[in-house]
Design a protein around this motif. Sequence first.
Motif, mmCIF file in Angstrom:
data_model
loop_
_atom_site.group_PDB
_atom_site.id
_atom_site.type_symbol
_atom_site.label_atom_id
_atom_site.label_comp_id
_atom_site.label_asym_id
_atom_site.label_seq_id
_atom_site.Cartn_x
_atom_site.Cartn_y
_atom_site.Cartn_z
ATOM 1 N N LYS A 61 0.830 -1.207 0.000
ATOM 2 C CA LYS A 61 0.000 0.000 0.000
ATOM 3 C C LYS A 61 0.862 1.253 0.000
ATOM 4 O O LYS A 61 0.608 2.202 -0.758
ATOM 5 N N ALA A 62 1.883 1.269 0.829
ATOM 6 C CA ALA A 62 2.780 2.430 0.903
ATOM 7 C C ALA A 62 3.502 2.646 -0.425
ATOM 8 O O ALA A 62 3.652 3.780 -0.899
ATOM 9 N N ALA A 63 3.949 1.556 -1.055
ATOM 10 C CA ALA A 63 4.674 1.677 -2.322
ATOM 11 C C ALA A 63 3.761 2.185 -3.430
ATOM 12 O O ALA A 63 4.208 2.914 -4.333
ATOM 13 N N LEU A 64 2.485 1.823 -3.368
ATOM 14 C CA LEU A 64 1.533 2.291 -4.384
ATOM 15 C C LEU A 64 1.123 3.752 -4.168
ATOM 16 O O LEU A 64 0.427 4.323 -5.000
ATOM 17 N N GLU A 65 1.567 4.331 -3.073
ATOM 18 C CA GLU A 65 1.301 5.746 -2.798
ATOM 19 C C GLU A 65 2.527 6.613 -3.066
ATOM 20 O O GLU A 65 2.538 7.807 -2.759
ATOM 21 N N ALA A 66 3.558 6.048 -3.666
ATOM 22 C CA ALA A 66 4.776 6.808 -3.973
ATOM 23 C C ALA A 66 4.462 7.964 -4.914
ATOM 24 O O ALA A 66 3.531 7.899 -5.724
ATOM 25 N N ASP A 67 5.237 9.034 -4.811
ATOM 26 C CA ASP A 67 5.012 10.201 -5.672
ATOM 27 C C ASP A 67 5.278 9.886 -7.138
ATOM 28 O O ASP A 67 4.618 10.422 -8.032
ATOM 29 N N SER A 68 6.218 9.019 -7.411
ATOM 30 C CA SER A 68 6.619 8.708 -8.777
ATOM 31 C C SER A 68 5.674 7.688 -9.418
ATOM 32 O O SER A 68 5.487 6.584 -8.898
ATOM 33 N N ALA A 69 5.103 8.064 -10.568
ATOM 34 C CA ALA A 69 4.245 7.128 -11.294
ATOM 35 C C ALA A 69 5.047 5.906 -11.739
ATOM 36 O O ALA A 69 4.537 4.779 -11.739
ATOM 37 N N SER A 70 6.307 6.125 -12.115
ATOM 38 C CA SER A 70 7.164 5.020 -12.528
ATOM 39 C C SER A 70 7.357 4.026 -11.392
ATOM 40 O O SER A 70 7.336 2.803 -11.598
ATOM 41 N N ALA A 71 7.547 4.534 -10.188
ATOM 42 C CA ALA A 71 7.727 3.658 -9.026
ATOM 43 C C ALA A 71 6.444 2.881 -8.744
ATOM 44 O O ALA A 71 6.491 1.680 -8.425
ATOM 45 N N ARG A 72 5.300 3.558 -8.869
ATOM 46 C CA ARG A 72 4.028 2.870 -8.637
ATOM 47 C C ARG A 72 3.797 1.787 -9.693
ATOM 48 O O ARG A 72 3.280 0.709 -9.405
ATOM 49 N N LEU A 73 4.191 2.094 -10.933
ATOM 50 C CA LEU A 73 4.064 1.118 -12.016
ATOM 51 C C LEU A 73 4.895 -0.128 -11.712
ATOM 52 O O LEU A 73 4.428 -1.266 -11.880
ATOM 53 N N GLN A 74 6.126 0.073 -11.272
ATOM 54 C CA GLN A 74 6.998 -1.046 -10.955
ATOM 55 C C GLN A 74 6.449 -1.858 -9.780
ATOM 56 O O GLN A 74 6.550 -3.094 -9.761
ATOM 57 N N THR A 75 5.851 -1.173 -8.830
ATOM 58 C CA THR A 75 5.265 -1.865 -7.674
ATOM 59 C C THR A 75 4.105 -2.756 -8.105
ATOM 60 O O THR A 75 4.001 -3.917 -7.696
ATOM 61 N N ALA A 76 3.224 -2.206 -8.925
ATOM 62 C CA ALA A 76 2.085 -2.993 -9.396
ATOM 63 C C ALA A 76 2.553 -4.188 -10.216
ATOM 64 O O ALA A 76 2.024 -5.302 -10.085
ATOM 65 N N MET A 77 3.580 -3.972 -11.044
ATOM 66 C CA MET A 77 4.126 -5.071 -11.841
ATOM 67 C C MET A 77 4.687 -6.166 -10.938
ATOM 68 O O MET A 77 4.457 -7.368 -11.162
ATOM 69 N N ALA A 78 5.407 -5.762 -9.916
ATOM 70 C CA ALA A 78 5.992 -6.731 -8.996
ATOM 71 C C ALA A 78 4.905 -7.543 -8.287
ATOM 72 O O ALA A 78 5.058 -8.752 -8.061
#
Length: 226
Positions: free
Chosen positions: A14-31
């Motif tokens: 949940k915390a990772a999906l709230e990151a400011d960076s869309a790229s980081a959120r994309l990588q989190t969802a992929m993982a």
Amino acid sequence: MTHEGLEPVENRLKAALEADSASARLQTAMAAGLRPNDVYIDTLVERFAVEPDFFVRDMLTWALIQHDRSRTLERVLPELESPFPQARSQALHTLSKLGDRRAWPAITADLLRDAEDEVARTAWRAASALVPPEEAASLAEVLFTQFGRGDRATQRSLSRALAALGDAATPVIERGKSHGDAAVRTHAVATEQLVKDPYVGFDVAIAAAQRLVALQGAPLVGEAGE
């Protein structure tokens, strides 16, 4: 493993999906999709309503369909009644990707006529993909009520949904071609062109339909002076 033991994993997601960076959120969802865990499902679905980036939302759906399909279906269905249009739309998109016809009864006429164009468009796509053959004619009747609605993208979505229904859509397209509203007639004629030639661009089809409808409404030569 107990729920308590899994809870920190869910919180980290949940915390990772709230990151400011869309790229980081994309990588989190992929993982989350690459390493499915049932405890992720709630968190991924909860993100539907608030995720601002289209590509991240699409990855949320991809991640969910890597999980147990029945569990995902059960969790996504309630989102169709969300007060947030984006949640309803993303839930419909996810159901269309799941391809499980158990979702069909949940795609109601209210969703197909949703006041939000994006929700309605996604409902049309999901419905045309999930409808049982014996229900296709009934679906076409509901879609008929949406002829002439919205902008070019919205109209294109409706035409594609009707085209996907095949012969079941023919009666409503024919009825639309003689409708009293010129916008409905134009949309129906363009839809007929897409059915006949799926490779024709919608912009080409709608332009040709507009010319045809305009000619049909023009006065006869003998009436011009009246």
